[in-house]
Scaffold this motif. Structure first.
Motif, PDB file in Angstrom:
ATOM      1  N   PHE A  32       0.842  -1.199   0.000  1.00 18.77           N
ATOM      2  CA  PHE A  32       0.000   0.000   0.000  1.00 18.77           C
ATOM      3  C   PHE A  32       0.883   1.258   0.000  1.00 18.77           C
ATOM      4  O   PHE A  32       0.625   2.225  -0.723  1.00 18.77           O
ATOM      5  CB  PHE A  32      -0.918  -0.026   1.218  1.00 18.77           C
ATOM      6  CG  PHE A  32      -2.011   0.999   1.197  1.00 18.77           C
ATOM      7  CD1 PHE A  32      -3.120   0.859   0.386  1.00 18.77           C
ATOM      8  CD2 PHE A  32      -1.941   2.126   2.015  1.00 18.77           C
ATOM      9  CE1 PHE A  32      -4.133   1.801   0.372  1.00 18.77           C
ATOM     10  CE2 PHE A  32      -2.943   3.075   2.012  1.00 18.77           C
ATOM     11  CZ  PHE A  32      -4.045   2.909   1.180  1.00 18.77           C
ATOM     12  N   ALA A  33       1.931   1.219   0.817  1.00 16.98           N
ATOM     13  CA  ALA A  33       2.818   2.385   0.918  1.00 16.98           C
ATOM     14  C   ALA A  33       3.590   2.632  -0.370  1.00 16.98           C
ATOM     15  O   ALA A  33       3.966   3.771  -0.670  1.00 16.98           O
ATOM     16  CB  ALA A  33       3.785   2.191   2.078  1.00 16.98           C
ATOM     17  N   SER A  34       3.841   1.589  -1.159  1.00 15.62           N
ATOM     18  CA  SER A  34       4.573   1.777  -2.412  1.00 15.62           C
ATOM     19  C   SER A  34       3.813   2.684  -3.371  1.00 15.62           C
ATOM     20  O   SER A  34       4.397   3.307  -4.253  1.00 15.62           O
ATOM     21  CB  SER A  34       4.839   0.422  -3.069  1.00 15.62           C
ATOM     22  OG  SER A  34       3.638  -0.154  -3.542  1.00 15.62           O
ATOM     23  N   ARG A  35       2.496   2.775  -3.201  1.00 17.76           N
ATOM     24  CA  ARG A  35       1.686   3.624  -4.071  1.00 17.76           C
ATOM     25  C   ARG A  35       1.229   4.901  -3.370  1.00 17.76           C
ATOM     26  O   ARG A  35       1.264   5.978  -3.951  1.00 17.76           O
ATOM     27  CB  ARG A  35       0.474   2.842  -4.559  1.00 17.76           C
ATOM     28  CG  ARG A  35      -0.449   3.638  -5.471  1.00 17.76           C
ATOM     29  CD  ARG A  35      -1.484   2.748  -6.110  1.00 17.76           C
ATOM     30  NE  ARG A  35      -0.859   1.726  -6.953  1.00 17.76           N
ATOM     31  CZ  ARG A  35      -1.536   0.849  -7.686  1.00 17.76           C
ATOM     32  NH1 ARG A  35      -2.851   0.866  -7.661  1.00 17.76           N
ATOM     33  NH2 ARG A  35      -0.901  -0.033  -8.421  1.00 17.76           N
ATOM     34  N   HIS A  36       0.850   4.778  -2.111  1.00 17.15           N
ATOM     35  CA  HIS A  36       0.254   5.917  -1.412  1.00 17.15           C
ATOM     36  C   HIS A  36       1.180   6.528  -0.364  1.00 17.15           C
ATOM     37  O   HIS A  36       0.798   7.504   0.288  1.00 17.15           O
ATOM     38  CB  HIS A  36      -1.056   5.500  -0.742  1.00 17.15           C
ATOM     39  CG  HIS A  36      -2.087   4.996  -1.715  1.00 17.15           C
ATOM     40  ND1 HIS A  36      -2.705   5.821  -2.616  1.00 17.15           N
ATOM     41  CD2 HIS A  36      -2.567   3.749  -1.941  1.00 17.15           C
ATOM     42  CE1 HIS A  36      -3.561   5.107  -3.354  1.00 17.15           C
ATOM     43  NE2 HIS A  36      -3.487   3.841  -2.969  1.00 17.15           N
TER      44      HIS A  36
ATOM     45  N   LEU B  39       2.772  10.799   8.188  1.00 17.92           N
ATOM     46  CA  LEU B  39       3.783  11.320   9.106  1.00 17.92           C
ATOM     47  C   LEU B  39       3.497  10.825  10.528  1.00 17.92           C
ATOM     48  O   LEU B  39       2.424  11.060  11.078  1.00 17.92           O
ATOM     49  CB  LEU B  39       3.770  12.856   9.078  1.00 17.92           C
ATOM     50  CG  LEU B  39       4.825  13.553   9.942  1.00 17.92           C
ATOM     51  CD1 LEU B  39       6.235  13.229   9.423  1.00 17.92           C
ATOM     52  CD2 LEU B  39       4.593  15.071   9.927  1.00 17.92           C
ATOM     53  N   GLY B  40       4.469  10.121  11.074  1.00 15.78           N
ATOM     54  CA  GLY B  40       4.308   9.601  12.434  1.00 15.78           C
ATOM     55  C   GLY B  40       3.272   8.499  12.532  1.00 15.78           C
ATOM     56  O   GLY B  40       2.824   8.162  13.635  1.00 15.78           O
ATOM     57  N   GLY B  41       2.888   7.901  11.390  1.00 17.25           N
ATOM     58  CA  GLY B  41       1.819   6.914  11.368  1.00 17.25           C
ATOM     59  C   GLY B  41       2.195   5.624  12.080  1.00 17.25           C
ATOM     60  O   GLY B  41       3.302   5.112  11.943  1.00 17.25           O
ATOM     61  N   ARG B  42       1.262   5.138  12.872  1.00 17.69           N
ATOM     62  CA  ARG B  42       1.436   3.872  13.582  1.00 17.69           C
ATOM     63  C   ARG B  42       0.125   3.115  13.487  1.00 17.69           C
ATOM     64  O   ARG B  42      -0.959   3.709  13.560  1.00 17.69           O
ATOM     65  CB  ARG B  42       1.790   4.116  15.053  1.00 17.69           C
ATOM     66  CG  ARG B  42       3.097   4.872  15.264  1.00 17.69           C
ATOM     67  CD  ARG B  42       3.346   5.182  16.736  1.00 17.69           C
ATOM     68  NE  ARG B  42       2.352   6.105  17.280  1.00 17.69           N
ATOM     69  CZ  ARG B  42       2.388   7.419  17.100  1.00 17.69           C
ATOM     70  NH1 ARG B  42       3.352   7.970  16.360  1.00 17.69           N
ATOM     71  NH2 ARG B  42       1.461   8.189  17.631  1.00 17.69           N
TER      72      ARG B  42
ATOM     73  N   SER C 188      -1.027  11.302   3.320  1.00 20.29           N
ATOM     74  CA  SER C 188       0.178  10.479   3.128  1.00 20.29           C
ATOM     75  C   SER C 188       1.106  11.146   2.117  1.00 20.29           C
ATOM     76  O   SER C 188       0.725  12.086   1.409  1.00 20.29           O
ATOM     77  CB  SER C 188      -0.219   9.086   2.652  1.00 20.29           C
ATOM     78  OG  SER C 188      -0.907   9.153   1.421  1.00 20.29           O
ATOM     79  N   ASP C 189       2.339  10.640   2.031  1.00 20.33           N
ATOM     80  CA  ASP C 189       3.363  11.311   1.224  1.00 20.33           C
ATOM     81  C   ASP C 189       3.712  10.583  -0.070  1.00 20.33           C
ATOM     82  O   ASP C 189       4.762  10.822  -0.666  1.00 20.33           O
ATOM     83  CB  ASP C 189       4.628  11.507   2.054  1.00 20.33           C
ATOM     84  CG  ASP C 189       5.206  10.173   2.558  1.00 20.33           C
ATOM     85  OD1 ASP C 189       4.697   9.105   2.137  1.00 20.33           O
ATOM     86  OD2 ASP C 189       6.151  10.211   3.364  1.00 20.33           O
ATOM     87  N   GLY C 190       2.862   9.672  -0.556  1.00 24.62           N
ATOM     88  CA  GLY C 190       3.192   8.905  -1.757  1.00 24.62           C
ATOM     89  C   GLY C 190       2.822   9.613  -3.034  1.00 24.62           C
ATOM     90  O   GLY C 190       2.351  10.749  -3.037  1.00 24.62           O
ATOM     91  N   GLU C 191       3.019   8.917  -4.148  1.00 19.57           N
ATOM     92  CA  GLU C 191       2.701   9.511  -5.445  1.00 19.57           C
ATOM     93  C   GLU C 191       1.199   9.704  -5.618  1.00 19.57           C
ATOM     94  O   GLU C 191       0.747  10.510  -6.423  1.00 19.57           O
ATOM     95  CB  GLU C 191       3.249   8.631  -6.576  1.00 19.57           C
ATOM     96  CG  GLU C 191       2.642   7.235  -6.641  1.00 19.57           C
ATOM     97  CD  GLU C 191       3.207   6.413  -7.776  1.00 19.57           C
ATOM     98  OE1 GLU C 191       2.407   5.987  -8.633  1.00 19.57           O
ATOM     99  OE2 GLU C 191       4.439   6.218  -7.808  1.00 19.57           O
ATOM    100  N   ARG C 192       0.411   8.930  -4.833  1.00 17.44           N
ATOM    101  CA  ARG C 192      -1.030   9.130  -4.813  1.00 17.44           C
ATOM    102  C   ARG C 192      -1.457   9.367  -3.370  1.00 17.44           C
ATOM    103  O   ARG C 192      -1.964   8.479  -2.690  1.00 17.44           O
ATOM    104  CB  ARG C 192      -1.760   7.915  -5.368  1.00 17.44           C
ATOM    105  CG  ARG C 192      -1.513   7.669  -6.841  1.00 17.44           C
ATOM    106  CD  ARG C 192      -2.376   6.545  -7.342  1.00 17.44           C
ATOM    107  NE  ARG C 192      -2.152   6.264  -8.747  1.00 17.44           N
ATOM    108  CZ  ARG C 192      -2.799   5.310  -9.427  1.00 17.44           C
ATOM    109  NH1 ARG C 192      -3.692   4.565  -8.797  1.00 17.44           N
ATOM    110  NH2 ARG C 192      -2.567   5.125 -10.699  1.00 17.44           N
TER     111      ARG C 192
ATOM    112  N   THR D 293      -8.894   8.421   5.266  1.00 14.50           N
ATOM    113  CA  THR D 293      -9.104   7.602   4.068  1.00 14.50           C
ATOM    114  C   THR D 293      -7.968   6.606   3.892  1.00 14.50           C
ATOM    115  O   THR D 293      -8.188   5.444   3.499  1.00 14.50           O
ATOM    116  CB  THR D 293      -9.194   8.506   2.819  1.00 14.50           C
ATOM    117  OG1 THR D 293     -10.212   9.475   3.018  1.00 14.50           O
ATOM    118  CG2 THR D 293      -9.488   7.680   1.570  1.00 14.50           C
ATOM    119  N   TYR D 294      -6.759   7.049   4.176  1.00 14.78           N
ATOM    120  CA  TYR D 294      -5.567   6.181   4.056  1.00 14.78           C
ATOM    121  C   TYR D 294      -5.745   4.911   4.878  1.00 14.78           C
ATOM    122  O   TYR D 294      -5.611   3.793   4.377  1.00 14.78           O
ATOM    123  CB  TYR D 294      -4.339   6.963   4.518  1.00 14.78           C
ATOM    124  CG  TYR D 294      -3.027   6.207   4.442  1.00 14.78           C
ATOM    125  CD1 TYR D 294      -2.203   6.297   3.322  1.00 14.78           C
ATOM    126  CD2 TYR D 294      -2.601   5.411   5.498  1.00 14.78           C
ATOM    127  CE1 TYR D 294      -0.993   5.620   3.249  1.00 14.78           C
ATOM    128  CE2 TYR D 294      -1.399   4.716   5.448  1.00 14.78           C
ATOM    129  CZ  TYR D 294      -0.599   4.831   4.315  1.00 14.78           C
ATOM    130  OH  TYR D 294       0.593   4.150   4.254  1.00 14.78           O
TER     131      TYR D 294
END
Length: 989
Positions: A688-692, A696-699, A734-738, A744-745
């Protein structure tokens, strides 16, 4: 005169407590006189003086001179070797002589000088080893070990000489002339007894010569095969050719791949392709003992690592066992002996001989070495002890075979010491037999024969038991049905075995023989089925309904992708046939697993399987290894499904077989879920992170509830989960390309997790998952912010939601976040200790469930009044009310109830934990059976019998009565603790 007395009193530094007897004492004295004359001529005055006296050592030397023409020749030809025993022990001399062989080859040494050096060294070491053996100083392990060290040193020295010569000729550019093997690419594998450091006294040495054609040291790669093959021929000649100094070691290169077509020195890629594509089982057996004895150790290590999967298969091709049995048959046919004997008996190949002990060990190494690396040993005796340590054979068997092995090796050695011949056959004349008997330390042929026959009989018995029961002497008439389903004798056999609809059963079996199913299309698979068909039909005939059992096996066979390995496994492990019949007739989910993945049965041949319950650490280790080389996300999801399915199967088999009980199964299923869900969460989160990107500080963390939370999962349980998350206060997306908004994340991430858990894929689903226990149930967001959870529990949560929290624990994710969740849960539970509505709420919920979902049979233990819901509600109430400490949150219900019983809260609470244990055991086993089985009559008989044993019922007819009695007692306690208002219509009041 004084000097003569000093010389006569000098003792040899040898020792020993064996007293050898010559064949002819007069002749022995004559030989001693000849030795004295040779010693005098060689200026060995100490030996001359020693032989002039009398001593046990002198008598033994005379006996050896008389009994062994070979040793006679060595001592008379080199009396200085015997004389040296007055200066230094034989052991120290042997070590020094072998060490000298391992020294660098002199720069200007000639081929002739090297051949003389290795032959004289070999002869001197051979004499010293023989004296230590015959005098009883050292045992056969010492003898075989040093003979192997000697042969290895000889081969290594000659290889060094040949490599140096190639360097001088400009055909090699070796990186280290002080160590010419290093970087040469060439290496020599010692096989057989040399590889296992078990060389016999006059043994050939089996070698395979290989090389890496890519090493920089090779000047002309196009000529490397011919260059190294010439080196191989030179090696064989320098080591084995007989000269005036004798020979080094007879050398055999025929164990190399395809010796009729392959060169003497084989490139590594060629060898690997051969073994992977055309290697045979006898070559697998031979490779067990493969060991580098000379040459480039780095290249050898690479080869041996690459060849390991060929020798020790991870999932053993059990068709190989058929070939292993054929190897045994060939030994039987070619050894030339029908019985045990002494005169003319071959102590290596004959019945009860050395080969049978070696075969006994190697066969089981081939079968189990892929799954048990501790069995991958070179030597026979350590292998026997490892087999005993692992439970593959008994310790008595290992001890007996060990003693017999060393006895027979000693006999083999003395046979060879007579004339230095590579023979293992005892002579037939009485005089020659007496010669061998006396070299072996026995005074008479009768005494020797008794000792030998005793060992041969032990080995013969143990060897005969290796495949005991697997060869049927009589052909069963039922086999005729494979070609003719109307055969009367076959149908009579089926009827006598207990089958009712014999014509239908015969039709099914006939279909197998015609190759109707994919699994039966190969000739080899049908052949293997033919061998085991009578046993298979006998196993199913003992079922409650043999016809249905066979029909179930037919459906299993229909889904089997290939039959050969499966049938070979069952044929080679008869005890698994009864277990297979039990699985197929009682446990549909387990049946589905083995129909999709027959190799899961491999694990069941391990004798430690039924005694081993894998810990969570071991599950983690196995799962990590299984996922290690996964190429991508989808493959990883498939592997997780495969792993979970197989491990559920193995736990289910342990439960069904009686190796574990329900409470242990609950922990095992839960441990498996913990590890699989942890790995899945990591996989899904990374994908999921590879796209979105990430927040910050997510747990995030997963909390397990329900049966997962209380470590009581069954084979078919859903998993109840809540996903919690937290993040830095100023995080918005989030800091991804999308990029996605934070809420929502995590909502979409949770959707991905649910899909990964429960979406059908080629390998099935992982777990059915339920997120309805999150705050606000289906109306609330899929992912729960930890602060929102705290507010909800403090302000809005209902009693049933707080009850669910008593069966919760952290599963996976951020430990700090999960600790925060745990604190909120403990605070929530503690805050309602004094809730005066608690008892009424719990009782009312139970009342509603009872009215809306009445039990559907006497074994519907969840809904039964006084059943599992009652017990779980009592435990949950006890935690919320503070009667049981909060430390028991997330513990199995039986432990919470036991803690309640330990209090003095109410006199009626005794017996709850016992009832919980009984109901849990029944529930766990029932989940292995048909989904609609809610009464004893609905259960397959084998499963009903297993349940009866689990709860100590006298027989299956008493199961329902025991359940009813316990349920009535539980319901009485429930009513006393949690009286129900307005419950007049409630069943079971």
């Amino acid at each position: 005169m004084n000097r003569s007395r000093d010389l006569a009193s000098k003792s040899m530094l040898i020792g020993g407590n064996v007293s050898l007897q010559a064949l002819d004492p007069v002749r022995a004295e004559s030989w001693l006189a000849d030795l004295s004359a040779a010693a005098e001529q060689a200026d060995c005055h100490r030996l001359v003086g020693f032989l002039a006296g009398t001593s046990a050592d002198r008598s033994n030397l005379g006996a050896i001179l008389d009994l062994s023409p070979y040793l006679n020749g060595l001592m008379l030809g080199h009396p200085e070797w015997v004389d040296a025993l007055f200066d230094q022990t034989a052991q120290k001399q042997i070590a020094a002589l072998v060490a000298a062989l391992n020294e660098p080859v002199p720069d200007r040494a000639s081929e002739g000088e090297e051949m003389t050096f290795v032959r004289r060294s070999k002869n001197q070491v051979s004499l010293l080893i023989a004296l230590l053996d015959l005098f009883g100083v050292e045992d056969e392990a010492y003898v075989t070990g040093w003979l192997s060290e000697l042969a290895e040193a000889v081969v290594r020295r000659v290889v060094r000489f040949c490599l140096n010569d190639l360097q001088r000729r400009g055909q090699l550019q070796l990186p280290d002339m002080a160590n010419p093997e290093k970087g040469s690419g060439l290496f020599v594998l010692g096989m057989g007894k040399l590889g296992g450091r078990e060389l016999n006294y006059s043994s050939d040495i089996d070698l395979i010569i290989l090389f890496d054609p890519e090493v920089p040291a090779i000047v002309d790669p196009t000529e490397c095969v011919e260059m190294f093959s010439r080196l191989a021929r030179r090696l064989v000649r320098m080591v084995g050719e007989r000269t005036r100094d004798g020979y080094g070691f007879r050398t055999d290169l025929r164990l190399r791949p395809d010796p009729s077509a392959m060169p003497l020195a084989i490139p590594l890629p060629t060898a690997l392709v051969y073994y992977e594509s055309a290697g045979r089982d006898w070559e697998r057996a031979a490779m067990i003992k493969a060991r580098v004895v000379a040459g480039d150790e780095a290249a050898a290590a690479e080869f041996l690592s690459a060849i390991t999967p060929f020798v020790y298969r991870r999932y053993l091709d059990f068709a190989a066992i058929r070939d292993i049995q054929a190897m045994k048959g060939r030994i039987d046919r070619h050894r030339g002996f029908e019985g045990l004997g002494v005169g003319g008996h071959n102590v290596k190949l004959g019945r009860g001989g050395i080969r049978e002990i070696e075969f006994f060990a190697q066969t089981q190494q081939l079968i189990a070495g892929g799954r048990a690396p501790e069995l991958r040993l070179l030597q026979t005796i350590p292998t026997l002890h490892a087999l005993a340590q692992g439970g593959w054979i008994s310790k008595d068997t290992a001890s007996e075979l060990t003693e017999c092995y060393w006895f027979l090796r000693h006999v083999e050695h003395v046979i060879q010491m007579v004339a230095d011949e590579q023979t293992h056959t005892l002579p037939e004349t009485q005089e020659d037999l007496l010669r061998v008997a006396r070299l072996a330390g026995y005074g008479s042929v009768l005494e020797f024969s008794k000792a030998l026959l005793q060992r041969l009989a032990i080995v013969d018995k143990r060897f005969g038991q290796l495949f005991a029961g697997r060869d049927r002497k009589e052909v069963s008439p039922v086999l005729a049905v494979l070609s003719d389903e109307t055969d009367e004798r076959a149908q009579e056999w089926l009827a006598e075995a207990g089958y009712k609809r014999v014509s239908d059963v015969a039709h099914i079996i006939h279909g197998w023989g015609t190759g109707r199913y994919r699994a039966m299309r190969s000739e080899a698979a049908r052949e293997q089925l033919t061998r085991m068909l009578p046993q298979l039909l006998e196993a199913f005939s003992s079922a409650r309904d043999p016809d249905s059992a066979l029909a179930m096996f037919d459906r299993f066979l229909q889904g089997l992708p290939a039959g050969l390995q499966f049938f070979a496994l069952i044929a080679s492990n008869p005890r698994l046939l009864d277990l297979l019949a039990l699985i197929l007739t009682t446990a549909p989910n387990l049946t589905e697993t083995i129909s999709r993945r027959p190799h899961v049965f491999d694990a069941l041949i391990d004798p430690s399987f039924f005694g081993e319950m894998p810990s969570r650490d071991l599950i983690n280790e196995r799962l990590s290894a299984f996922l290690q080389d996964s190429p991508g996300h989808e493959d990883r999801l498939d592997r997780l499904r495969i792993f979970a399915s197989e491990q559920k199967f193995l736990t289910g088999v342990r439960l069904l077989s009686g190796a574990i009980e329900g409470e242990e199964a609950g922990e095992a299923f839960s441990d498996l879920a913990d590890e699989v869900i942890t790995a899945l969460l990591e996989t899904v989160e990374n994908e999921f992170a590879s796209r979105h990107g990430r927040v910050l500080g997510g747990r995030l963390g997963l909390q397990g509830l329900g049966r997962l939370g209380s470590r009581e999962l069954t084979a078919t349980s859903d998993v109840d989960l809540i996903l919690f998350y937290d993040h830095d206060a100023d995080a918005e997306e989030s800091d991804g390309e999308r990029p996605l908004p934070v809420s929502t994340y995590y909502a979409r991430l949770t959707q991905r997790l649910i899909a990964a858990l429960s979406s059908p894929m080629a390998e099935g689903i992982l777990y059915e998952v339920d997120f309805r226990l999150r705050p606000s149930g289906n109306k609330g967001p899929l992912a729960t912010h930890v602060d929102a959870f705290a507010r909800y529990q403090e302000q809005e949560a209902w009693t049933w939601e707080r009850m669910s929290l008593t069966r919760s624990r952290p599963i996976a994710g951020d430990k700090v976040l999960l600790e925060k969740v745990g604190n909120i849960i403990r605070h929530t539970i503690a805050a309602h200790k004094a809730d005066d509505k608690l008892v009424g709420d719990v009782a009312s919920m139970r009342r509603r469930i009872g009215k809306d979902k009445p039990p559907r049979g006497p074994l519907d233990l969840k809904l039964l009044p006084g059943g599992l819901i009652d017990l779980e509600f009592i435990a949950q109430w006890a935690l919320l009310a503070g009667v049981v400490p909060a430390d028991f949150v997330g513990k199995p219900t039986v432990e919470v109830l036991a803690a309640l019983e330990a209090t003095d809260h109410h006199p009626a609470v005794s017996g709850l934990s016992t009832s919980m244990q009984m109901f849990s055991r029944i529930a766990q086993l029932r989940r292995l059976g048909p989904d609609n089985a809610r009464a004893t009559d609905d259960l397959p008989r084998g499963l009903a019998e297993r349940i009866a044993r689990s709860i100590d019922a006298p027989d299956i007819s008493q199961i329902e009565a025991m359940v009813a009695d316990s349920a009535a007692e539980v319901r009485a306690v429930f009513n006393a603790l949690l009286p129900m208002p307005d419950d007049v219509d409630l069943p079971g009041k």
